[in-house]
Write an enzyme that holds these catalytic residues in place. Structure first.
Site, PDB file in Angstrom:
ATOM      1  N   LYS A   1       0.458  -1.103   0.087  1.00  0.00           N
ATOM      2  CA  LYS A   1      -0.052   0.541  -0.065  1.00  0.00           C
ATOM      3  C   LYS A   1       1.190   1.287   0.374  1.00  0.00           C
ATOM      4  O   LYS A   1       1.853   1.438   0.849  1.00  0.00           O
ATOM      5  CB  LYS A   1      -1.029  -0.023   1.259  1.00  0.00           C
ATOM      6  CG  LYS A   1      -1.883   1.184   1.451  1.00  0.00           C
ATOM      7  CD  LYS A   1      -2.648   1.508   3.663  1.00  0.00           C
ATOM      8  CE  LYS A   1      -3.814   2.582   3.195  1.00  0.00           C
ATOM      9  NZ  LYS A   1      -4.377   2.252   3.816  1.00  0.00           N
TER      10      LYS A   1
ATOM     11  N   SER B   1      -8.996   2.250   3.158  1.00  0.00           N
ATOM     12  CA  SER B   1      -8.346   2.569   2.284  1.00  0.00           C
ATOM     13  C   SER B   1      -7.753   1.839   1.528  1.00  0.00           C
ATOM     14  O   SER B   1      -7.473   1.550   0.708  1.00  0.00           O
ATOM     15  CB  SER B   1      -7.569   3.890   2.737  1.00  0.00           C
ATOM     16  OG  SER B   1      -7.021   3.215   3.945  1.00  0.00           O
TER      17      SER B   1
ATOM     18  N   SER C   1      -9.938  -0.514   7.657  1.00  0.00           N
ATOM     19  CA  SER C   1      -9.514   0.300   6.247  1.00  0.00           C
ATOM     20  C   SER C   1      -8.518  -1.197   5.730  1.00  0.00           C
ATOM     21  O   SER C   1      -7.231  -0.977   4.879  1.00  0.00           O
ATOM     22  CB  SER C   1      -8.307   0.961   5.652  1.00  0.00           C
ATOM     23  OG  SER C   1      -9.292   2.432   6.063  1.00  0.00           O
TER      24      SER C   1
END
Lengths: 95, 513
Positions: B80, B157, B181
């Site tokens: 990420k 996210s 997330s």
């Protein structure tokens, strides 16, 4: 809890955020709605409840006081928007 | 089965037996990226040449018989884009860090541990800006599409990581979870996502959002892979003083050693929180049904299921949306256009005006909204009424979980109230968007661990996730319960059918990479 436009401008200034008039109006609405939702917390009796800042039992984590290498000057300046003479170049701080 | 669809442990078995090389595996994943990335858009940065170089090194290492102590040797993974990786940009999905390449010394401990374990890093995945969001729609660059339905969000996210794992564009990935997330996008994309306990994984090299809540964790195709990844990244790190100095159990072998699902769950006490199944929570009926059916499967496998109560569950959202923005407003004060990142200044602007213009232009609307909210909650006159109050209720929420874990080993509930929603459906109403994480905030506020594991599909063919939470540093119980359920069902084996782009589009995609 309804925020006034003046309050929104005050918060933006504390946070150093330039906002357009549209943004100010939108945040006035949205932040007011979120804060109104948060009002429900006032119904909880917390008079004898300590606040939780961290869930861990750790306090004052210490390390040995030993010297070690820091970042190289080149690495430090590599992402600078403006650099000059091995320094960060910034806008005028004083008039 | 295609190489890119293998689980991590299957790919390791193949490589150990000499039936595939890391270069073949990595190339298969890179080819898959060329086929589907145009549709899914999971990656912000791809490093195909570097990936192949790492794969060649992994193959050479294995050929030398030097694979001991490298439990992920040759496995291609995605990271990420809020975690620093040496040599790659770290944008955090924000314009303010568009040009930012972190210094080598900032490379995240979790990433360094993956690399030391022999993993191949493919690139950086899309995220809501600074991990603030539930859909990747707050990325300043583009929205990632859900591999199961390209018109829907992948969750967020960590939506890029979840979509990459679901679509064969990485065998596993790292994400971060501040309020859901990792778990919510795992649920939306039909993969496994684990949020470790606060303090289990070092946050060094993670760009901070809310420091008392952020935690790095794995997204993978099955529970065993998640356990394998967690075992590599977990453990004390002197560079993060909130990373607990505790021994790391051998998570993967806990599962590998279990003879069958029955024994893994036999006698395990599973709590079902009454408050999470109230219709007022807006739970989609098919989600509630699938989760109830999953709990029934675990009961049939030998678990003792009982109701538990989390009386302050309703306050999780308001507490989260005061504490997380407050911490964010402090963490994001560093973006001032002086040392790194965007600088917006007109000739003659002083330093204060430069700060205002840089931050006004560099941050997107959700980030500014949260900075404003957090600044307000911390400001003179409101600090006690909002911030301290939220921290006090946080104590009560943590107390609810502590009390529940006196009676049960793990808690089972939905991950999210709904399956993946349509792109654009919630962008105008932040509060409605925030409600998509209503079942995941508690885990972060209490510092405990939780996993999302696939438990069915709704009528539209969209994946549903079962959440299993355990006490702080109780990852073994969570993994064992999730593994037993997963092995007794076949939801995790289903793959989305993603339209493959035409040859012309493939060529265009190749140019991009």
């Amino acid at each position: 809890m309804r925020l006034t436009l003046a309050q929104v401008e005050h918060i933006a200034e504390l946070a150093k955020l330039a906002l357009s008039d549209d943004e100010k109006a939108r945040y006035q609405e949205q932040l007011s709605a979120i804060l109104e939702y948060a009002e429900r917390l006032q119904a909880v009796d917390t008079s004898a409840i300590p606040p939780t800042a961290t869930v861990l039992p750790l306090r004052n984590v210490m390390r040995a006081d030993e010297s070690r290498d820091s970042m190289s000057r080149e690495d430090v300046l590599a992402n600078a928007p403006q650099a000059e003479a091995d320094c960060f170049r910034v806008q005028a701080v004083l008039d | 089965m295609a190489l890119y669809d293998l689980t991590i442990h299957e790919s390791l078995d193949l490589m150990r037996r000499g039936e595939a090389t890391s270069v073949e595996l990595t190339q298969a994943v890179l080819d898959r990226i060329v086929q589907v990335e145009n549709s899914v858009q999971a990656y912000l940065t791809l490093a195909p040449e570097w990936a192949l170089e790492q794969a060649r090194e992994a193959d050479a290492r294995r050929a030398r018989g030097d694979g001991e102590g490298a439990p992920l040797l040759g496995v291609p993974l995605a990271i990420k884009d809020v975690l620093c990786v040496e040599g790659l940009p770290c944008t955090c999905g924000s314009r303010i860090l568009e040009e930012f390449v972190p210094p080598p010394s900032a490379s995240a401990t979790a990433v360094e541990r993956l690399r030391a374990a022999g993993a191949v890093i493919l690139g950086k995945t899309n995220t809501d800006e600074f991990a603030m969001g539930s859909s990747t729609e707050n990325s300043a660059y583009f929205t990632t599409h859900n591999p199961w339905d390209l018109e829907r969000v992948p969750g967020g996210s960590s939506g890029g990581s979840a979509a990459a794992v679901a679509s064969g564009m990485a065998l596993g990935a790292l994400g971060t979870d501040t309020g859901g997330s990792i778990r919510q996008p795992a649920s939306f994309c039909g993969v496994v996502g684990l949020k470790p306990s606060y303090g289990r994984v070092s946050r060094y090299g993670l760009v901070a959002f809310a420091s008392s809540l952020d935690q790095i964790g794995p997204l993978a195709r099955d529970v065993r892979d998640a356990a394998l990844l967690l075992g590599v990244i977990a453990g004390h790190d002197p560079r993060d003083s909130t990373c607990m100095p505790l021994a790391v159990p051998d998570y993967a072998s806990v599962l590998a050693g279990a003879p069958d699902a029955q024994n893994e769950l036999s006698g395990m006490r599973i709590g079902v929180p009454r408050e999470y199944f109230i219709p007022a929570q807006g739970v989609q009926p098919q989600v509630a049904e699938a989760v109830r059916a999953a709990i029934e499967v675990m009961r049939e496998l030998g678990a003792q299921v009982r109701e538990v109560s989390l009386p302050h569950a309703d306050y999780g959202l308001p507490v989260y949306y005061l504490i997380a923005p407050a911490e964010a407003s402090a963490n994001l004060a560093r973006y001032d256009g002086v040392r790194y990142g965007l600088r917006v200044a007109e000739r003659g602007d002083g330093v204060w005006e430069t700060f205002r213009q840089t931050r006004g232009a560099g941050f997107g609307s959700e980030v500014k909204r949260r900075i404003m909210l957090g600044t307000y909650a911390l400001s003179a006159g409101y600090y006690d009424a909002y911030y301290v109050k939220a921290q006090q209720v946080r104590t009560l929420i943590k107390g609810d979980f502590d009390a529940a874990f006196q009676d049960v080993d793990v808690i089972a509930c939905p991950v999210a109230p709904t399956t993946a929603f349509k792109i654009g459906e919630k962008t105008d109403d932040p509060l409605r968007m925030y409600l998509s994480d209503v079942f995941t905030f508690g885990c972060n506020l209490a510092g405990i661990c939780g996993i999302s594991v696939p438990c069915g599909f709704d009528g539209a063919g969209l994946p549903i996730g079962l959440q299993i939470m355990g006490p702080a540093f109780g990852e073994e119980a969570v993994l064992r319960a999730a593994h037993a359920y997963e092995q007794a069902t076949e939801w995790h084996t289903r793959k989305p059918d993603i339209p493959v782009t035409s040859e012309a589009e493939e060529d265009a995609a190749k140019d991009l990479t």
